[in-house]
Design a protein around this motif. Structure first.
Motif, short mmCIF file in Angstrom:
data_model
loop_
_atom_site.label_atom_id
_atom_site.label_comp_id
_atom_site.label_asym_id
_atom_site.label_seq_id
_atom_site.Cartn_x
_atom_site.Cartn_y
_atom_site.Cartn_z
N UNK A 162 24.77 185.57 34.57
CA UNK A 162 24.66 184.41 35.47
C UNK A 162 26.05 183.83 35.77
N UNK A 163 26.91 183.82 34.75
CA UNK A 163 28.28 183.36 35.01
C UNK A 163 28.99 184.29 35.99
N UNK A 164 28.73 185.56 35.84
CA UNK A 164 29.31 186.52 36.79
C UNK A 164 28.75 186.30 38.20
N UNK A 165 27.46 186.00 38.28
CA UNK A 165 26.84 185.73 39.58
C UNK A 165 27.47 184.49 40.22
N UNK A 166 27.60 183.42 39.45
CA UNK A 166 28.18 182.19 39.98
C UNK A 166 29.62 182.40 40.45
N UNK A 167 30.37 183.14 39.66
CA UNK A 167 31.76 183.41 40.03
C UNK A 167 31.83 184.28 41.30
N UNK A 198 33.00 184.73 46.98
CA UNK A 198 32.59 185.15 48.32
C UNK A 198 32.63 183.97 49.29
N UNK A 199 32.20 182.79 48.82
CA UNK A 199 32.22 181.61 49.68
C UNK A 199 33.65 181.22 50.03
N UNK A 200 34.56 181.33 49.07
CA UNK A 200 35.96 181.00 49.33
C UNK A 200 36.57 181.95 50.36
N UNK A 201 36.26 183.22 50.23
CA UNK A 201 36.77 184.20 51.21
C UNK A 201 36.24 183.88 52.60
N UNK A 222 37.97 180.78 53.98
CA UNK A 222 39.35 181.07 54.37
C UNK A 222 39.40 181.76 55.72
N UNK A 223 38.49 182.73 55.93
CA UNK A 223 38.49 183.44 57.21
C UNK A 223 38.08 182.52 58.36
N UNK A 224 37.10 181.67 58.12
CA UNK A 224 36.70 180.71 59.16
C UNK A 224 37.83 179.75 59.50
N UNK A 225 38.50 179.25 58.46
CA UNK A 225 39.59 178.31 58.68
C UNK A 225 40.71 178.94 59.49
N UNK A 226 41.07 180.17 59.17
CA UNK A 226 42.12 180.85 59.92
C UNK A 226 41.71 181.10 61.36
N UNK A 281 36.08 172.07 52.29
CA UNK A 281 34.88 172.63 51.66
C UNK A 281 35.27 173.62 50.57
N UNK A 282 36.31 174.41 50.80
CA UNK A 282 36.78 175.35 49.78
C UNK A 282 37.28 174.61 48.54
#
Length: 305
Positions: free
Chosen positions: A116-121, A126-129, A132-136, A153-154
């Motif tokens: 579950x920790x691996x899932x959360x990470x 994935x959300x951060x990536x 970042x792409x949306x922001x750019x 949001x990031x």
């Protein structure tokens, strides 16, 4: 001997009493022996037929404790295998479902907690990536407000992530500059006030110093430059009256009585007052938009007092 002569079979000689008793005993015991033998054989045949009928005809032995625990253990192992496979391919939804099944079987399992920790990470990364792409992408379009929102949001997901910290600082200043440019362009009549026009000039100078400006930024700068030019360009205005009403235009002066007068006034909002002895005063508002002549304004005192 005479009986033999007649051709009739000889009668058997009667056995002695002791022999009869012995024979009777044997006769009485024979059915029991035969019956007993028959029952034993019938039982043997029945057992044989029962054996040929299959396992269903025999009572089952109780399941051992090892067998009772083997099935949940197998389900747990299967669920964990599916969860790890889903994590490896970044299928977060499938991983969450598999972990839910595994957790139901072993609520306190450390393997489930680690997964579950691996899932959360994984979901956070994935959300951060994605952010970042949306922001750019928004930055490339000079959409600084939306780019800033993605960086913020990031930072809610990870307050220490470097790209979001740098992006927030960069886009915040640009978003504020873009907002102020848009505000002045959308409210050109405010520029008629000298203090506001001076503020817009300073903002315009700041905007011109931006390195590598994008298309939208260049349009904003051009629009504000045009707005400042137009706000300073007089517009033809026509006033009509009855020749008896005295007319004053605030910020311009007293015009006196007339039937028609044309003025050249800079864009803005003006108050026009008409007075006449014995009549109620009139007060009108004249709004002059940049590069747009208003219709004639009629100013007459017509209500007697």
């Amino acid at each position: 001997m005479p009986a033999e002569a007649d051709g009739e079979p000889p009668m058997p000689a009667e056995a002695p009493p002791e022999a009869q008793a012995t024979a009777a005993g044997i006769a009485e015991s024979q059915p029991e022996a035969e019956g007993g033998f028959s029952e034993d054989r019938s039982g043997t045949q029945q057992g044989t037929r029962g054996g040929s009928a299959g396992p269903a005809s025999r009572p089952r032995a109780p399941a051992s404790p090892e067998n009772a625990e083997e099935k949940p253990e197998r389900h747990f192992t299967t669920a964990m295998s599916e969860a790890h496979a889903a994590l490896d391919r970044s299928d977060w939804a499938s991983a969450r479902q598999a972990l839910a099944r595994a957790s139901a079987l072993r609520p306190a399992s450390s393997s489930v907690a680690d997964a579950r920790r691996r899932l959360e990470e994984g979901e956070r990364s994935a959300a951060l990536v994605a952010q970042r792409e949306k922001a750019r992408s928004f930055e490339a379009k000079d959409d600084w407000r939306r780019a800033l929102a993605e960086y913020e949001a990031a930072l809610k997901l990870d307050p220490t992530v470097a790209f979001a910290l740098e992006g927030r600082d960069r886009t915040k200043a640009r978003a504020d500059l873009a907002r102020r440019l848009d505000f002045h362009v959308a409210n050109p009549l405010r520029l008629a006030t000298d203090a506001v026009a001076a503020e817009a000039e300073r903002l315009l100078q700041q905007a011109r110093e931006v390195g590598s400006p994008g298309p939208r930024h260049r349009r904003q700068v051009s629009a504000l430059e045009k707005a400042l030019v137009q706000i300073r360009t007089p517009v033809a205005v026509v006033l009509e009256s009855d020749g008896e009403t005295e007319i004053v235009v605030h910020k311009v002066g007293r015009l006196g009585a007339f039937t028609r007068k044309q003025l050249e006034l800079r864009p803005g909002t003006y108050t026009v007052v008409g007075t006449r002895r014995g009549y109620r005063d009139v007060r009108l508002q004249l709004v002059i938009e940049p590069a747009a002549a208003p219709p004639p304004l009629v100013v007459r005192c017509e209500e007697e007092i």
